[in-house]
Design a protein around this motif. Structure first.
Motif, PDB file in Angstrom:
ATOM      1  N   GLU A 259       0.917  -0.950   0.187  1.00 42.12           N
ATOM      2  CA  GLU A 259       0.093   0.315  -0.141  1.00 42.12           C
ATOM      3  C   GLU A 259       0.776   1.449  -0.424  1.00 42.12           C
ATOM      4  O   GLU A 259       0.905   2.166  -0.768  1.00 42.12           O
ATOM      5  N   GLY A 260       2.580   1.329   0.770  1.00 46.48           N
ATOM      6  CA  GLY A 260       2.703   2.852   1.051  1.00 46.48           C
ATOM      7  C   GLY A 260       3.649   2.850  -0.244  1.00 46.48           C
ATOM      8  O   GLY A 260       3.717   3.323  -0.697  1.00 46.48           O
ATOM      9  N   ALA A 261       3.686   1.618  -0.655  1.00 45.50           N
ATOM     10  CA  ALA A 261       5.135   1.968  -2.278  1.00 45.50           C
ATOM     11  C   ALA A 261       4.155   2.254  -3.494  1.00 45.50           C
ATOM     12  O   ALA A 261       4.428   3.045  -4.354  1.00 45.50           O
ATOM     13  N   ARG A 262       2.665   1.504  -3.387  1.00 46.25           N
ATOM     14  CA  ARG A 262       1.746   2.032  -4.638  1.00 46.25           C
ATOM     15  C   ARG A 262       1.093   3.346  -4.218  1.00 46.25           C
ATOM     16  O   ARG A 262       0.928   4.359  -5.305  1.00 46.25           O
ATOM     17  N   ARG A 263       0.808   3.980  -3.636  1.00 41.38           N
ATOM     18  CA  ARG A 263      -0.215   4.814  -2.791  1.00 41.38           C
ATOM     19  C   ARG A 263       1.669   6.308  -2.682  1.00 41.38           C
ATOM     20  O   ARG A 263       0.772   7.546  -3.133  1.00 41.38           O
ATOM     21  N   HIS A 264       2.396   5.784  -2.877  1.00 43.45           N
ATOM     22  CA  HIS A 264       3.572   6.612  -2.347  1.00 43.45           C
ATOM     23  C   HIS A 264       5.256   6.624  -3.223  1.00 43.45           C
ATOM     24  O   HIS A 264       5.550   5.984  -2.718  1.00 43.45           O
ATOM     25  N   PRO A 265       4.867   6.408  -4.215  1.00 40.64           N
ATOM     26  CA  PRO A 265       5.316   5.890  -5.401  1.00 40.64           C
ATOM     27  C   PRO A 265       7.375   6.935  -5.167  1.00 40.64           C
ATOM     28  O   PRO A 265       8.042   5.925  -5.762  1.00 40.64           O
ATOM     29  N   VAL A 266       7.410   8.047  -5.205  1.00 38.56           N
ATOM     30  CA  VAL A 266       8.379   8.581  -4.605  1.00 38.56           C
ATOM     31  C   VAL A 266       8.975   8.595  -3.800  1.00 38.56           C
ATOM     32  O   VAL A 266      10.237   9.181  -3.368  1.00 38.56           O
ATOM     33  N   ARG A 267       8.406   8.005  -2.645  1.00 40.00           N
ATOM     34  CA  ARG A 267       8.876   7.738  -0.837  1.00 40.00           C
ATOM     35  C   ARG A 267       9.533   6.846  -1.253  1.00 40.00           C
ATOM     36  O   ARG A 267       8.967   5.044  -0.600  1.00 40.00           O
ATOM     37  N   GLU A 268      10.696   6.419  -1.562  1.00 35.07           N
ATOM     38  CA  GLU A 268      12.130   5.205  -1.993  1.00 35.07           C
ATOM     39  C   GLU A 268      11.919   4.377  -0.583  1.00 35.07           C
ATOM     40  O   GLU A 268      12.026   3.388  -1.302  1.00 35.07           O
ATOM     41  N   ARG A 269      11.917   5.010   0.435  1.00 30.87           N
ATOM     42  CA  ARG A 269      11.784   4.201   1.321  1.00 30.87           C
ATOM     43  C   ARG A 269      10.319   2.730   2.140  1.00 30.87           C
ATOM     44  O   ARG A 269      11.808   1.814   2.200  1.00 30.87           O
ATOM     45  N   PHE A 270       9.490   3.043   0.885  1.00 34.58           N
ATOM     46  CA  PHE A 270       8.229   1.778   1.319  1.00 34.58           C
ATOM     47  C   PHE A 270       8.802   1.425   0.529  1.00 34.58           C
ATOM     48  O   PHE A 270       8.029  -0.024   0.305  1.00 34.58           O
ATOM     49  N   THR A 271       9.403   1.587  -0.980  1.00 31.81           N
ATOM     50  CA  THR A 271       9.733   0.673  -1.618  1.00 31.81           C
ATOM     51  C   THR A 271      10.994  -0.208  -1.356  1.00 31.81           C
ATOM     52  O   THR A 271      11.559  -1.574  -1.969  1.00 31.81           O
ATOM     53  N   GLU A 272      11.829  -0.057  -1.160  1.00 26.88           N
ATOM     54  CA  GLU A 272      13.044  -0.394  -0.496  1.00 26.88           C
ATOM     55  C   GLU A 272      12.988  -1.509   0.791  1.00 26.88           C
ATOM     56  O   GLU A 272      14.079  -2.368   0.455  1.00 26.88           O
ATOM     57  N   GLN A 273      12.056  -0.980   1.659  1.00 24.41           N
ATOM     58  CA  GLN A 273      11.254  -1.718   2.842  1.00 24.41           C
ATOM     59  C   GLN A 273      10.079  -3.422   1.730  1.00 24.41           C
ATOM     60  O   GLN A 273      10.523  -4.380   2.325  1.00 24.41           O
ATOM     61  N   LEU A 274      10.353  -2.642   0.887  1.00 25.56           N
ATOM     62  CA  LEU A 274       8.651  -3.571   0.143  1.00 25.56           C
ATOM     63  C   LEU A 274      10.158  -4.834  -0.805  1.00 25.56           C
ATOM     64  O   LEU A 274       9.406  -5.897  -0.435  1.00 25.56           O
ATOM     65  N   ILE A 275      10.788  -4.220  -1.136  1.00 24.09           N
ATOM     66  CA  ILE A 275      11.864  -5.061  -1.891  1.00 24.09           C
ATOM     67  C   ILE A 275      12.976  -5.735  -0.739  1.00 24.09           C
ATOM     68  O   ILE A 275      12.835  -6.850  -0.931  1.00 24.09           O
ATOM     69  N   GLU A 276      13.147  -4.940   0.131  1.00 24.95           N
ATOM     70  CA  GLU A 276      13.670  -6.343   1.244  1.00 24.95           C
ATOM     71  C   GLU A 276      12.868  -7.416   1.940  1.00 24.95           C
ATOM     72  O   GLU A 276      13.456  -8.595   2.277  1.00 24.95           O
TER      73      GLU A 276
END
Length: 539
Positions: free
Chosen positions: A151-168
């Motif tokens: 949810e965080g990565a999709r709704r806030h794509p330029v907030r890299e921290r969520f994507t970094e956490q999701l990838i990990e």
């Protein structure tokens, strides 16, 4: 008012919140009617009508964790930072997040609040959510946290921290291909929409996945702050430089010399008008001398966010325990000598620096030390501060307009930081347009909606509300005088001296006992005009 519990919310802020930039001629009267209707509505549901308090310059609404979800959210988040362990911290943060139901202010029509306040509230929630995901990953709960991270990565794509956490999380659960797909998706999006590459954290993570490396302990846990008492922590962390700080070289040198002197009272009081940069100077000075204090630097805030003073007994609990090594004690935003004197050490190798609007003559008279009364910044210092905050290239491209903006801000550091915030959040706004817009009504427009501490009318209003009746009325009479006029006509000398002590008036040059900073004069005139045009209160 609920967005700023316990804080004076200026009338101008409320008018802009309700009517944006186009209030009708009857807006002030309509605002008073709104407040009256709210009070009647409160009484109908068993809530005291005095919950909304009329104060000079605006209104104040007292709310706490028992009556306001936002206050409870912030309280729980503060408790989490002081938790004894990660499990307790996670529990409190989850409790804080459970208070959120949908988009903040979704049913509020105000364009200004939707533009400024709603995003700020969402940022508060996202910071807590990021921390929750850090803790869940650190505990090995990678599967459980995936829903939050998607949810965080999709709704806030330029907030890299969520994507970094999701990838990990994906990589740790054996889904390497999906983790790399998420990396490539965010990489393409950042390049297409912003023209930038992923940050170093994401790039290191991609390399580790490609190499099939062990990542070690999941996402390092951010170090917690020391325990807090009543949400007002006495910090012992390393002091960092103040962002964009510039100038004040003579004051910094004198403060450093006094605090590190081998003998004599090592006590410094930094005083001056509200918003003139006292706390910033104290923090910057502490940063520059901290290596000479191996016993630590301790900061005790003596005022709450709404400007009300901390009780002496409450502040005593924050004093550090006796220990070895020279120490530096910072007492920030003191209300008066009665608050400071009981907190001063009577023994030990401790230097003390106090910031206060007041001169605290009783403190230095009984304990020795020096007082530094701050004036506004010089023109060059104000320009350098603006350039340091906004960026040298952008400011240099409109150097003349930048100098005009510094003048509009009255050379006050607080006002300049507010103007810089406006420019930074509006990349397309020219410096000239910003200066022209603010110049139309500086006392009302020098404010950032999401933080009352970055608001000239709020900060000045708190200082005005702290005055007694006579000095308050005298200050407002100063607003009716023309620049350069004899200020002694505003009140008796004893009353004007109280204004000097409170930081609302300055000693003048020879032949002129007093002078008033231009920005404070504009504020006094603004409040006096507001009073004169306001309709009589309804009965």
């Amino acid at each position: 008012m609920l967005l700023h519990p316990g804080t004076v919310v200026s009338t101008d802020y409320l008018l802009r919140a309700v009517w944006d930039e186009e209030p009708p001629a009857t807006a002030r009267a309509a605002l008073q009617t709104c407040v009256l209707r709210l009070r009647r509505l409160f009484v109908k549901y068993g809530i005291s009508a005095t919950t909304i308090e009329a104060v000079p310059g605006g209104y104040r609404m007292a709310n706490d964790v028992e009556t306001l979800d936002l206050a409870l959210f912030r309280f729980l988040a503060g408790q989490a930072r002081a938790a004894d362990g990660e499990e307790e911290e996670l529990y409190r943060l989850r409790a804080a997040l459970s208070l959120w139901q949908g988009r903040p202010l979704a049913n509020v029509a105000s364009r200004m609040l939707q533009r400024d306040a709603a995003p700020a509230l969402e940022q508060e929630r996202l910071r807590v959510l990021e921390r929750v995901c850090d803790l869940e990953l650190a505990a090995g709960n990678c599967h459980q946290v995936l829903v939050d991270l998607y949810e965080g990565a999709r709704r806030h794509p330029v907030r890299e921290r969520f994507t970094e956490q999701l990838i990990e999380a994906l990589y740790r659960t054996g889904r390497q291909a999906e983790a790399l797909a998420e990396y490539r998706a965010i990489k393409d999006r950042l390049r297409d929409e912003l023209g930038v590459d992923p940050g170093p954290g994401l790039r290191r993570l991609e390399l580790a996945i490609l190499r099939a490396e062990e990542l070690g302990r999941p996402i390092p846990v951010v170090a917690r702050r020391p325990p807090v008492v009543a949400e007002l922590p006495a910090t012992t962390e390393r002091v960092w430089p103040v962002t964009g700080f510039t100038g004040r070289e003579a004051d910094r040198g004198a403060i450093a010399a006094r605090l590190t002197a081998p003998g004599g009272p090592r006590l410094v009081v930094v005083s001056g008008a509200p918003g003139i940069g006292k706390s910033a100077l104290v923090r910057q000075s502490a940063y520059e001398v901290q290596d000479t204090f191996p016993g630590g630097v301790f900061t005790i805030p003596l005022a709450r966010p709404d400007g009300s003073p901390v009780d002496v007994e409450e502040a005593r609990k924050l004093l550090p325990e006796p220990g070895d090594g020279r120490r530096l004690l910072i007492l920030d935003d003191a209300a008066g000598a009665g608050q400071v004197l009981p907190l001063l050490p009577v023994a030990g190798d401790t230097s003390v620096v106090v910031s206060s609007r007041r001169g605290l003559a009783a403190v230095v008279a009984t304990r020795g030390g020096s007082v530094h009364r701050l004036d506004v910044l010089g023109a060059g210092e104000g320009y350098a501060l603006l350039a340091g905050l906004v960026g040298e290239e952008r400011i240099a491209a409109e150097a003349e307009a930048a100098r005009e903006l510094v003048s509009v801000c009255g050379y006050f550091p607080l006002a300049l930081r507010i103007a810089a915030g406006r420019l930074l959040t509006r990349p397309g706004l020219s410096v000239a347009d910003c200066a022209a817009w603010l110049a139309e009504d500086p006392p009302a427009r020098l404010a950032l909606a999401e933080d009352p501490r970055l608001s000239v009318p709020e900060v000045f209003g708190q200082a005005l509300a702290a005055l007694g009746q006579e000095p308050r009325e005298a200050f407002l009479r100063l607003g009716s005088l023309e620049p350069g006029a004899d200020l002694t006509s505003a009140g008796a000398s004893t009353v004007l001296e109280q204004l000097v002590e409170a930081g609302m008036l300055e000693d003048g040059p020879p032949g002129h006992p007093y002078r008033l900073h231009a920005l404070l004069h504009g504020y006094a005139r603004h409040i006096a005009r507001e009073r004169a045009t306001a309709p009589p209160p309804a009965h």
